[in-house]
Structures are given as C-alpha cells and as structure tokens.
Design an enzyme around this catalytic site. Structure first.
Site, mmCIF file in Angstrom:
data_model
loop_
_atom_site.group_PDB
_atom_site.id
_atom_site.type_symbol
_atom_site.label_atom_id
_atom_site.label_comp_id
_atom_site.label_asym_id
_atom_site.label_seq_id
_atom_site.Cartn_x
_atom_site.Cartn_y
_atom_site.Cartn_z
ATOM 1 N N ASP A 15 0.335 -6.776 8.117
ATOM 2 C CA ASP A 15 0.091 -7.648 6.977
ATOM 3 C C ASP A 15 0.149 -9.156 7.310
ATOM 4 O OD1 ASP A 15 0.822 -5.030 6.327
ATOM 5 O OD2 ASP A 15 1.616 -5.590 4.370
ATOM 6 N N ASN A 47 -1.595 -9.899 1.968
ATOM 7 C CA ASN A 47 -0.707 -11.004 1.585
ATOM 8 C C ASN A 47 -1.210 -12.364 2.066
ATOM 9 O OD1 ASN A 47 1.422 -8.572 2.632
ATOM 10 N ND2 ASN A 47 1.674 -9.314 0.540
ATOM 11 N N HIS A 75 -1.185 -5.342 -3.108
ATOM 12 C CA HIS A 75 -1.558 -6.670 -3.598
ATOM 13 C C HIS A 75 -3.075 -6.894 -3.608
ATOM 14 C CE1 HIS A 75 2.583 -7.810 -3.907
ATOM 15 N NE2 HIS A 75 2.811 -7.568 -2.629
ATOM 16 N N HIS A 157 -0.375 2.518 3.768
ATOM 17 C CA HIS A 157 0.371 1.395 3.191
ATOM 18 C C HIS A 157 1.412 1.956 2.228
ATOM 19 C CE1 HIS A 157 0.529 -2.952 2.489
ATOM 20 N NE2 HIS A 157 0.861 -2.650 1.247
ATOM 21 N N HIS A 182 3.024 -2.370 5.047
ATOM 22 C CA HIS A 182 3.662 -2.715 3.766
ATOM 23 C C HIS A 182 5.109 -3.178 3.888
ATOM 24 C CE1 HIS A 182 4.731 -2.844 -0.470
ATOM 25 N NE2 HIS A 182 5.722 -1.997 -0.246
ATOM 26 N N HIS A 184 6.537 -4.677 6.342
ATOM 27 C CA HIS A 184 6.548 -5.944 7.075
ATOM 28 C C HIS A 184 7.539 -6.006 8.229
ATOM 29 C CE1 HIS A 184 4.397 -8.648 3.857
ATOM 30 N NE2 HIS A 184 3.887 -7.427 3.902
HETATM 31 FE FE LIG Z 1 2.301 -6.571 2.701
HETATM 32 FE FE LIG Z 2 2.159 -4.081 0.398
#
Ligand SMILES: [Fe+2]
Ligand SMILES: [Fe+2]
Length: 269
Positions: A15, A47, A75, A157, A182, A184
C-alpha cells in the site's frame, strides 16, 4: 498462452501511503529495475491520495512511471473522481468480491514481453465490508482465467491474518502468488507453498516509516489517546518501500519470493 515464459519476475509493492509513498515508489523504481529487472510492477495504491483513496491523476502518474497494474482495497471509493476511471481504465482493479453494481472491475490481464499476467484483487470478509465471499470469487476467477494467462497473482486485501493464510493455502498450486495487503506491516512469512504458490501475509506499506501505518504519528496517537475524531494525514518522514519480488520459470508457479524493503532517502520536493 505464450510459450513457456522463462524467468518472469513480478515486483509487488504494498500500500502506497500519501505523497511520501508515491515519491518512495518513483524514487526507488529505477534502482529496483536495475537490480531485479522486473517483468511486471504491480502496486497497491488504495492510500496514495492523502492517505485514503486514489485519484485519476495519481493513477496516471503511476502508470507513466512504469507501473503495470494498480490494486486497491477498502479505501477504493474514498475519492468520487476515481469512480468513472475505475470503469474506464482496465489496469486498475478494486476487490473482485465487491458487489457487481459498485464501480470498477476486480481483475485484469496485462501483457509484457509476450507474458500474460492476470491480477486479481480480493477483500477479506472478516472485520471488513465486502458484498460477496472472497473464497467463492477467487475460485470463480481462477477457473475463468486459468489457461488464458501465464501467471496469476492475487492481492488479498484483508484485516485478519487467518483469512489471508487460509487464502494462500486455498489457492496453493492454482496461482503464481497470493500476496496479502492492508495491514501495512510486512510479515516474516514469505515462502513458496508446497504446491508452488508464492505467499506472504502482508507485503507492508510504502510510505513514511516514522508514523503509524504511514499516518503522522502525533495524529494517530492523539486519536487513540483522546478517543476523539482526528483528521489523519500521511507522514513524510523516513520514507521506505515495502514489497516482494516473485520469480517464476514455469507458468502459474513461483520459484521464489523475496521481500523488498528499501529505505528511500529521496528529498521531499
Ligand atoms: Fe492500506
Ligand atoms: Fe486497506
């Protein structure tokens, strides 16, 4: 199907968070190309626009820099201006197990050097909102794409590590790689499963390592300490790139997966 694709390498970056994530990718990509010579570059960019979502301009910039495909996640729909773009641009995908009526598509096929790569984006169902089952959708798409592509990668994700691990096992031997995103935070479990599918629970994120999952730490801490709404903004300090490199010499199977964790000291503009 193309002739046996020898030595395909897929660089997948976790991400991208905010401008720091975008700059880290753009700054590191030339060196990564020199070092790893990836056939394909795929990035999760859910993101990248101020920490939440993506815009058409940023997506075009990423494609212009040589990104072959973009995956998304929860997102995906934060920015309204991306909705039409998701319908029009085949190289950007949102989770395939969202409702059919939601904008965009869940998989794509890209081609480079005579190699066809299928990219599937899925959303977990545990602690996340996705209209349909990730597992049922994975089965349907893998069945549909097998025989039409040389390699298939899945960006799973998801919030729950259990769900990602389960998806890796579920698809082992049927796809080239299952890569989690997801959370991170890069996990230490990258490996090729017995059936030949490369797997990692989370590729990590590309952005400010000085914050909390790419968000400025003072804001993230304030939100947790006060339990009040705080406008979260992406950080800039100490950018890094986190991802994996999957190497393959046989169709639909991986030979190796290695983590790519690069500190990017490019100065902010
Ligand atoms: Fe993310
Ligand atoms: Fe996410």
């Amino acid at each position: 199907m193309a002739l046996v694709p020898t030595d395909t390498r897929i660089l997948f970056c976790g991400d991208l968070v905010g401008a720091a994530g975008r700059r880290a990718l753009l700054g590191a990509l030339p060196g990564l190309r020199e070092r790893h010579d990836p056939t394909f570059v795929v990035v999760n960019a859910e993101n990248v626009a101020g920490g939440f979502g993506i815009t058409p301009d940023i997506a075009r910039e990423l494609f212009g820099a040589g990104v072959d495909a973009i995956t998304l996640g929860n997102h995906a729909y934060r920015r309204r201006e991306i909705y039409a773009f998701l319908d029009e641009e085949p190289r950007i995908v949102r989770p395939a197990n969202y409702l059919h009526g939601q904008p965009g598509r869940g998989h794509t096929v890209i081609e480079r050097d005579g190699v066809r790569l299928g990219v599937i984006n899925l959303s977990g169902n545990v602690f996340m909102s996705a209209g349909r089952s990730a597992f049922a959708e994975a089965d349907a798409l893998v069945a549909r794409l097998t025989g039409t592509v040389d390699h298939l990668i899945v960006d799973m994700h998801a919030e729950a590590t259990s769900e990602k691990v389960a998806m890796g096992w579920h698809l082992d031997g049927r796809v080239t790689a299952v890569i989690g995103t997801h959370t991170h935070v890069p996990t230490a479990d990258a490996r090729v499963l017995p059936g030949g599918t490369a797997y990692i629970t989370d590729a990590g994120m590309t952005g400010s390592r000085a914050g909390v999952l790419g968000i400025q730490r003072a804001l993230a801490i304030e939100a947790l300490v006060t339990q009040m709404p705080v406008r979260l903004l992406p950080g800039e300090e100490d950018p890094w790139l986190a991802g994996v490199l999957v190497s393959a010499s046989e169709p639909m199977r991986a030979d190796a997966i290695e983590q790519v964790l690069v500190s990017v000291s490019a100065p902010a503009p």
